[in-house]
Design a protein around this motif. Structure first.
Motif, PDB file in Angstrom:
ATOM      1  N   LEU A  13       0.867  -1.173   0.000  1.00 18.81           N
ATOM      2  CA  LEU A  13       0.000   0.000   0.000  1.00 18.81           C
ATOM      3  C   LEU A  13       0.908   1.229   0.000  1.00 18.81           C
ATOM      4  CD1 LEU A  13      -3.067   0.841   0.301  1.00 18.81           C
ATOM      5  CD2 LEU A  13      -2.500   1.289   2.688  1.00 18.81           C
ATOM      6  N   VAL A  14       0.751   2.093  -0.998  1.00 18.66           N
ATOM      7  CA  VAL A  14       1.630   3.246  -1.165  1.00 18.66           C
ATOM      8  C   VAL A  14       0.785   4.488  -1.405  1.00 18.66           C
ATOM      9  CG1 VAL A  14       3.554   4.233  -2.474  1.00 18.66           C
ATOM     10  CG2 VAL A  14       3.397   1.753  -2.187  1.00 18.66           C
ATOM     11  N   LEU A 157      -6.963  -0.324   4.962  1.00 14.12           N
ATOM     12  CA  LEU A 157      -7.028   0.365   3.682  1.00 14.12           C
ATOM     13  C   LEU A 157      -6.678  -0.568   2.521  1.00 14.12           C
ATOM     14  CD1 LEU A 157      -5.427   3.700   4.871  1.00 14.12           C
ATOM     15  CD2 LEU A 157      -7.812   3.364   4.175  1.00 14.12           C
ATOM     16  N   LEU A 158      -5.724  -1.446   2.728  1.00 11.00           N
ATOM     17  CA  LEU A 158      -5.383  -2.413   1.689  1.00 11.00           C
ATOM     18  C   LEU A 158      -6.582  -3.300   1.381  1.00 11.00           C
ATOM     19  CD1 LEU A 158      -3.217  -3.662  -0.153  1.00 11.00           C
ATOM     20  CD2 LEU A 158      -2.568  -5.138   1.759  1.00 11.00           C
ATOM     21  N   GLN A 178     -12.596   3.677   8.084  1.00  7.17           N
ATOM     22  CA  GLN A 178     -11.500   3.646   7.110  1.00  7.17           C
ATOM     23  C   GLN A 178     -10.909   5.040   6.902  1.00  7.17           C
ATOM     24  OE1 GLN A 178     -13.738   1.935   3.924  1.00  7.17           O
ATOM     25  NE2 GLN A 178     -13.223  -0.190   4.467  1.00  7.17           N
ATOM     26  N   GLU A 179     -11.757   6.055   6.940  1.00  9.49           N
ATOM     27  CA  GLU A 179     -11.274   7.428   6.816  1.00  9.49           C
ATOM     28  C   GLU A 179     -10.338   7.780   7.962  1.00  9.49           C
ATOM     29  OE1 GLU A 179     -10.772  11.364   5.416  1.00  9.49           O
ATOM     30  OE2 GLU A 179     -11.482   9.531   4.444  1.00  9.49           O
ATOM     31  N   LEU A 185      -2.651   7.302   8.511  1.00  4.74           N
ATOM     32  CA  LEU A 185      -1.628   6.945   7.532  1.00  4.74           C
ATOM     33  C   LEU A 185      -1.051   8.198   6.882  1.00  4.74           C
ATOM     34  CD1 LEU A 185      -0.071   4.847   5.868  1.00  4.74           C
ATOM     35  CD2 LEU A 185      -1.991   4.839   4.247  1.00  4.74           C
ATOM     36  N   ALA A 186      -1.898   9.160   6.554  1.00  2.00           N
ATOM     37  CA  ALA A 186      -1.428  10.401   5.951  1.00  2.00           C
ATOM     38  C   ALA A 186      -0.473  11.141   6.883  1.00  2.00           C
ATOM     39  CB  ALA A 186      -2.624  11.293   5.594  1.00  2.00           C
ATOM     40  N   HIS A 187      -0.789  11.160   8.156  1.00  2.98           N
ATOM     41  CA  HIS A 187       0.095  11.746   9.176  1.00  2.98           C
ATOM     42  C   HIS A 187       1.453  11.037   9.132  1.00  2.98           C
ATOM     43  CE1 HIS A 187       1.777  12.382  13.179  1.00  2.98           C
ATOM     44  NE2 HIS A 187       0.904  13.341  13.399  1.00  2.98           N
TER      45      HIS A 187
END
Length: 204
Positions: A13-14, A157-158, A178-179, A185-187
């Motif tokens: 996951l990228v 998320l994957l 999920q949000e 993850l964004a952090h």
């Protein structure tokens, strides 16, 4: 079972965003390409040439994943999380890049007598206005992004992206749980890429 495990470990996951693109371009143009183009005594040229080829294949896989989709939307469907993708990378590619990173990292801290041509190359890079440590660090950051350590958020998320089907054109609208995983993850990836405080839009 072993074959399934190997296939699973190559699925990553990228978050493929402009900052990652910029880091990749910097590594390829200012570190790996010059390193291969100016071989020196004492350098493992095969490792560097193989590393550059692997790096280019990783970049191609990232671009293909972005084009393939799916598009990922916030729970209300108003905003798209661009760049959140599933990427398939053979472990041999990342293993080779980690070996290259170890070689370059060792040269940064070793004396010229110990690391020979690698240290000389890095000295030349620094003399031309680029920070050798900064370029090697950029390679490390790219690797950390394409080989994120799995956690509960990446698993959630994957699974959401894989459930959409590969290349079918189906969009993904995240649930609120999920949000929240995306926000964390964004952090995380902002800290990895920029080594600074996350952007305000990634905060709760």
């Amino acid at each position: 079972m072993e074959q399934e495990h190997q296939q699973r470990t190559s699925v990553r996951l990228v978050v493929v965003d402009p900052e990652l693109d910029a880091q990749c371009e910097r590594v390829e143009q200012h570190l790996l390409t010059p390193l291969v183009g100016a071989p020196r005594d004492g350098c493992d040229h095969a490792l560097f040439a193989g590393g550059l080829a692997a790096f280019r294949r990783v970049r191609a896989a990232l671009a293909e994943a972005v084009a393939r989709g799916p598009r990922v939307w916030t729970p209300n469907g108003r905003w798209e999380h661009e760049g959140l993708r599933v990427v398939r990378l053979p472990t041999e590619e990342t293993d080779l890049l980690y070996a290259l990173l170890r070689e370059l990292s060792g040269a940064l801290v070793a004396s010229p007598q110990q690391s020979g041509g690698v240290a000389a190359f890095l000295s030349d890079v620094s003399a031309e206005g680029e920070s050798a440590a900064g370029l090697v660090g950029a390679l490390a950051r790219v690797l950390s992004m394409v080989d994120l350590t799995p956690d509960a958020d990446t698993d959630v998320l994957l699974a959401a992206l894989e459930a959409a089907g590969d290349g079918t054109g189906d969009d993904v609208r995240l649930s609120y749980a999920q949000e929240e995983a995306w926000q964390r993850l964004a952090h995380r990836v902002t800290m990895l890429l920029t080594e600074s405080a996350p952007l305000h839009r990634f905060l709760y």
